[in-house]
Design a protein around this motif. Structure first.
Motif, PDB file in Angstrom:
ATOM      1  N   ASP A  39      -1.143  -6.577 -12.384  1.00  0.00           N
ATOM      2  CA  ASP A  39      -2.706  -7.068 -12.380  1.00  0.00           C
ATOM      3  C   ASP A  39      -3.327  -6.279 -11.189  1.00  0.00           C
ATOM      4  N   GLY A  40      -2.935  -5.177 -10.751  1.00  0.00           N
ATOM      5  CA  GLY A  40      -3.617  -4.538  -9.886  1.00  0.00           C
ATOM      6  C   GLY A  40      -2.924  -4.725  -8.493  1.00  0.00           C
ATOM      7  N   GLU A  66       5.483  -5.111  -5.667  1.00  0.00           N
ATOM      8  CA  GLU A  66       4.123  -5.690  -5.275  1.00  0.00           C
ATOM      9  C   GLU A  66       3.398  -4.236  -4.862  1.00  0.00           C
ATOM     10  N   THR A  67       2.804  -3.809  -5.464  1.00  0.00           N
ATOM     11  CA  THR A  67       2.062  -2.329  -5.173  1.00  0.00           C
ATOM     12  C   THR A  67       0.458  -2.093  -5.325  1.00  0.00           C
ATOM     13  N   ALA A  68       0.114  -1.476  -4.649  1.00  0.00           N
ATOM     14  CA  ALA A  68      -1.446  -1.079  -4.818  1.00  0.00           C
ATOM     15  C   ALA A  68      -1.711   0.043  -5.827  1.00  0.00           C
ATOM     16  N   THR A  69      -0.524   0.672  -6.338  1.00  0.00           N
ATOM     17  CA  THR A  69      -0.465   1.932  -6.960  1.00  0.00           C
ATOM     18  C   THR A  69       0.633   1.984  -8.172  1.00  0.00           C
ATOM     19  N   LYS A  72     -12.015   4.302  -5.274  1.00  0.00           N
ATOM     20  CA  LYS A  72     -11.650   3.036  -4.566  1.00  0.00           C
ATOM     21  C   LYS A  72     -11.222   1.815  -5.483  1.00  0.00           C
ATOM     22  N   LYS A  73     -10.525   2.105  -6.555  1.00  0.00           N
ATOM     23  CA  LYS A  73     -10.411   1.278  -7.614  1.00  0.00           C
ATOM     24  C   LYS A  73      -9.729  -0.096  -6.767  1.00  0.00           C
ATOM     25  N   ASN A  74      -8.622   0.274  -6.057  1.00  0.00           N
ATOM     26  CA  ASN A  74      -7.813  -0.829  -5.543  1.00  0.00           C
ATOM     27  C   ASN A  74      -8.237  -1.128  -4.027  1.00  0.00           C
ATOM     28  N   ARG A  75      -9.367  -0.649  -3.680  1.00  0.00           N
ATOM     29  CA  ARG A  75      -9.465  -0.498  -1.941  1.00  0.00           C
ATOM     30  C   ARG A  75      -9.755  -1.966  -1.421  1.00  0.00           C
ATOM     31  N   LEU A  89       0.905  -1.304   0.077  1.00  0.00           N
ATOM     32  CA  LEU A  89       0.040  -0.049  -0.027  1.00  0.00           C
ATOM     33  C   LEU A  89       0.776   1.208  -0.014  1.00  0.00           C
ATOM     34  N   MET A  90       1.993   1.172   0.522  1.00  0.00           N
ATOM     35  CA  MET A  90       2.781   2.210   0.599  1.00  0.00           C
ATOM     36  C   MET A  90       4.135   2.389  -0.262  1.00  0.00           C
ATOM     37  N   ASN A  91       3.860   1.547  -1.506  1.00  0.00           N
ATOM     38  CA  ASN A  91       4.699   1.530  -2.466  1.00  0.00           C
ATOM     39  C   ASN A  91       4.128   2.267  -3.765  1.00  0.00           C
ATOM     40  N   PHE A  92       4.925   3.154  -4.323  1.00  0.00           N
ATOM     41  CA  PHE A  92       4.403   4.009  -5.475  1.00  0.00           C
ATOM     42  C   PHE A  92       5.266   3.588  -6.384  1.00  0.00           C
TER      43      PHE A  92
END
Lengths: 432, 432
Positions: free
Chosen positions: B243-244, B257-260, B423-426, B160-163
C-alpha cells in the motif's frame, strides 16, 4: 531540523555552488559546525551546461554529489532543503524541512535568469541555468527536428529549425557555436529526409558587440568565428516579446518565427524572503555587501558569489557574476569567519582577475588573460584545460575528457537523447 | 506520415530494442524500404539499467541514438512515434503522428513489467524497464536517505532505509547486490549522522531459488554471494500487496514496512491494439509465432524478441525474454524477409543458447556457458567483458569502462545525483 547543538559556532551556508563549496572546503578542518543547505544534492559545473543541452556531455559528468565533497569533514552537515525565509532578528531560517538556528549565515544562493519583468518571454522561452533546464532544452531541440519531419509546410519546418538565442554573453555564444556545429556535422546524417540546410541559428544582442565583458579583440574575433560557423549575429537589437511562435524586437523590421527561444540575456541574484527588501538589494537583485562580504546592515549575515554585490572603485556594479569571483569570495570569507569568531580584525576582499574565456567551436576560442589576449586553436586548448582543471572529481574529468576527444575526432555528439520529453511547444503548429 | 512511396517493399519495424535494431542492421544494404518506429529516439541497453538506478553509470552511456545507428543506410526512415493500433486487413498502422501503410510489419515491441493484475502493487511500486524509470528509482533511493535524516522515529528511518526487491531474476539479484555494496561502501561516509547499518536489502522470491533460469550451481553460488553481502534472501514467499508502506505476503508471519518496493517479479509482452486478442496472445501477452517468427494467422506480420513466443520442443513456453534470442531472431528474420520478397522458401529459426550470466557485486558473478559453469572473480571479468562488447558505440564503451575502473578502485558510485526528484513516497510518513 535534526542538527545536534554543539559548543562550536554554527555557520549555515545556503547554496552549494562555486562560492558555497569553496567556503565549505576552507572551513573543513576548523572548530566550527557547518551546515550546508541546497535544493539539489549535487554541485553543478555551470560553465558546461551548454554542452549538456547540445548532446556533447552527459549531465552526470558535470554534477558532483555534495555529500561526497564533504565526506571527510568532521562537524559538517548537509541537508537537501529549500530555504523559504530568513528571520534575521531571531537568527532562524525557515526551510521546507523545518527551522534551523544559525550563528552565522552565508547566502551563496547564486543567480537565476532575469527576464526583466517580461512575463510572456518567461513563460515561453527556454533557459539554461540548471541541469534539468539544460536537459529540457536538449529534448526540445531534438523534438523540433522530429516534428519538422511531420509537416509539409516549409514555414513550419523553418520555425521548428530556427533557434533564436537572446544574449551574446559566454552562454549565448557557446550555445550558438555548438548548434552551428550540430547543423553542419550531425543534422544532415541524422535527418537525410529533411532539408536541414534551412536550419538557422540567430544570436541576438542588445549591445553593440558579443562577449561585451571581454576585450574588444575577443569580441571581434568571436563574432568572426560565429559568422564563419554560419550563425546570424544581430547587434543593437532588443527582443521585446515572444508568444511561443513569433519573436518581436525593438526594430519593427526584425522579427523571427521560431519554436525555440533561448533566453540568455541576463541573470539576477536569487534572493530569499526576509532579505529581499530594497534596503538589501541592487537593481539586479544582488545583496549589497561590504568589503568583508557582510550584507549591509547585518552583522552575522554574509553573501558570496553571484548573489553578492560588492561595489568598489574597480567594480562599481560589483564583481562579474562568474565562477572566479565566487570561488575567491568563498575562500576569503572562510578566513574572515574564523577571524570573526576569534575576535580578530577582518580582511577586505580583493578580487584577482585571472581573465576570462569563451569557446565558439572546435579550434575556436577566445582568451583574455590579464597580460595576454589570444584566440584560435591554442585558446581552445587552454579553454579545455582550464575547464577540466576546475571540474570536481577524477571520474568527471575522465568522462568529460573522453567525450571531448571522441567528439573532436568523430565530429560527433552522441548524447542526443530525448530521455525526458519536453513538450512545451510541441503542439503550437497546426498542420501536424 | 511523410514517408515517400517507392518501388521497394516497405518493412515497418516497431521497436528499437535488441531485436528491432538487429533486424534493421541486417536489412541495411538491401533493396527494401525500412521504417523504424520507436517512442524513444534511442536504443536502451537494458542489462545495465540497474547500474543507472544505483548511481554507478550515467544514463547517457547505456543509450544510443537510433538515428546514428541507421545513418549510413539508404532507404531507412526513423520516426519517433507511439503505435496505437494495427489494422491488419488494410495493412495500416495508426500512430500518434499519423497513419502508415506497410507491406510487412515486424513487431519488436519488447516487454513491460507484469504485475499479474495487482493494481495496488502497480500503483505503489518502482520498476526498472526504461531509463526514466531507472532514474526515478535512483532519485527515490537517495531521497529516502535524505528523508531518514529528518525524523527521530527509528521505525520511520527503518522503513525509509528498507529496500524490498520482489523477484530474484538477474535484475533483482543485480540490484540487490549493488544496493548492498552501497550500504557498505558509500552510506557510512555520505550519512555520518544516520545509523545506516540499519539499512536492509530484502530480496523476495516466490520460487525455491534465485536465478531460476540458470543452473542450480549458479543459483546456489549467487545466493551465497548475496548473503555474504548482507542481503536477506527470502525464498518461497509470494508478495501479495503493497500500500506504499506495508508489504504483505502469502505467509502471514512475513511482512515488511518499506518506502520502496521494487517490482522485478515478471515481464509480459508489450502488445498493440488490433493484435491483442486471445487468438494471438499467450498468458504472458506474447504473440504466438511460428518457426519463421510469423504471427500465427498472419502472413505479413512478424514478431521478434520478448514479444514473440515461439513454442518448440526445447522451449515449450517460448525462448527466454532476454537479449540473445531477440538479437538472433532479428538477424534471422532479416534473411527470411528477403527470402519472402524473393519468393524463396523460409528457414526455421533455431536458437543457439550462448549461456547466461549475472553479477552480484565486485568480483562476484555467475556464468553458465553451454559447456562450462563458473563463478567468482573470473566470471565477473567475463560478465564485464561481454557487457562492454555488446554495448553499442565506442564512446559508450569507453565511458562505461572508465566508470567501472573508477568504481572498482575507489569503491564508489559517483552518479548518486537526484537530478529529477521523484516524490512518489515522500510524504507517506507523518513525523516529518
Amino acid at each position: 531540523m535534526n542538527i545536534p547543538k554543539t559548543s562550536f559556532q554554527r555557520i549555515v551556508i545556503v547554496g552549494g555552488g562555486f562560492a558555497g563549496i569553496s567556503l565549505a572546503k576552507k572551513l573543513s578542518k576548523q572548530e566550527v559546525q557547518v551546515v550546508l543547505l541546497d535544493k539539489h544534492n549535487y554541485h553543478t559545473f555551470q560553465p558546461l551546461l551548454y554542452q549538456v543541452s547540445t548532446g556533447g556531455l552527459e549531465p552526470d559528468s558535470i554534477a558532483y554529489p555534495i555529500r561526497k565533497i564533504l565526506k571527510d569533514y568532521p562537524n559538517f552537515y548537509f541537508r537537501l532543503a529549500n530555504v523559504l525565509e530568513i528571520d534575521s532578528v531571531n537568527k532562524n531560517l525557515k526551510t521546507d524541512i523545518g527551522y534551523l538556528k544559525y550563528d552565522y549565515l552565508v547566502l551563496a544562493t547564486g543567480s537565476t535568469t532575469n527576464f526583466f519583468g517580461n512575463k510572456e518571454i518567461e513563460k515561453n522561452s527556454m533557459t539554461m541555468k540548471t541541469i534539468p533546464q539544460s536537459l529540457n532544452l536538449r529534448s526540445l531541440i531534438l523534438e523540433n527536428f522530429e516534428q519538422a519531419l511531420l509537416t509539409d509546410s516549409l514555414d513550419e519546418q523553418d520555425a521548428l529549425m530556427n533557434f533564436v538565442i537572446v544574449g551574446a554573453g559566454p552562454t549565448g555564444v557557446e550555445l550558438a557555436g555548438a548548434l552551428a556545429e550540430i547543423k553542419k556535422g550531425i543534422l544532415p546524417k541524422d535527418y537525410p529526409d529533411l532539408d536541414t540546410r534551412r536550419a538557422q541559428i540567430n544570436l541576438i544582442q542588445a549591445g553593440d558587440r558579443v562577449l561585451k565583458e571581454m576585450s574588444r579583440e575577443a569580441s571581434d574575433k568571436a563574432e568572426d568565428f560565429l559568422e564563419k560557423l554560419g550563425v546570424n549575429v544581430w547587434k543593437n537589437v532588443r527582443v521585446t516579446g515572444y508568444d511561443g511562435k513569433n519573436v518581436s524586437t525593438n526594430n519593427t523590421n526584425i522579427s523571427f518565427e521560431t519554436a525555440t527561444l533561448i533566453w540568455a540575456a541576463g541573470v539576477k541574484g536569487k534572493t530569499i524572503k526576509g532579505m529581499d527588501g530594497e534596503n538589501y538589494l541592487t537593481k539586479s537583485c544582488r545583496l549589497r555587501v561590504n568589503e568583508y562580504n557582510q550584507v549591509k546592515g547585518c552583522n552575522d549575515i554574509f553573501a558570496v558569489g553571484d548573489v553578492a554585490c560588492m561595489e568598489s572603485q574597480d567594480y562599481p556594479f560589483g564583481h562579474p557574476m562568474m565562477a572566479q569571483p565566487a570561488m575567491q569570495q568563498g575562500l576569503h570569507l572562510g578566513d574572515n569567519l574564523l577571524n570573526m569568531i576569534e575576535k580578530k580584525p577582518l580582511k577586505p576582499f580583493i578580487y584577482k582577475d585571472k581573465g576570462s574565456m569563451a569557446t565558439i567551436g572546435r579550434n575556436k576560442a577566445v582568451v583574455d588573460l590579464p597580460r595576454y589576449k589570444f584566440q584560435g586553436v591554442f585558446a581552445w586548448f587552454v579553454w579545455m584545460f582550464v575547464h577540466l582543471y576546475f571540474l570536481i572529481g577524477f571520474r568527471n574529468r575522465a568522462v568529460v575528457f573522453i567525450n571531448w576527444v571522441y567528439n573532436y575526432i568523430r565530429f560527433d555528439r552522441e548524447a542526443r537523447l530525448i530521455i525526458r520529453p519536453y513538450k512545451k511547444n510541441r503542439y503550437i503548429f497546426k498542420n501536424y
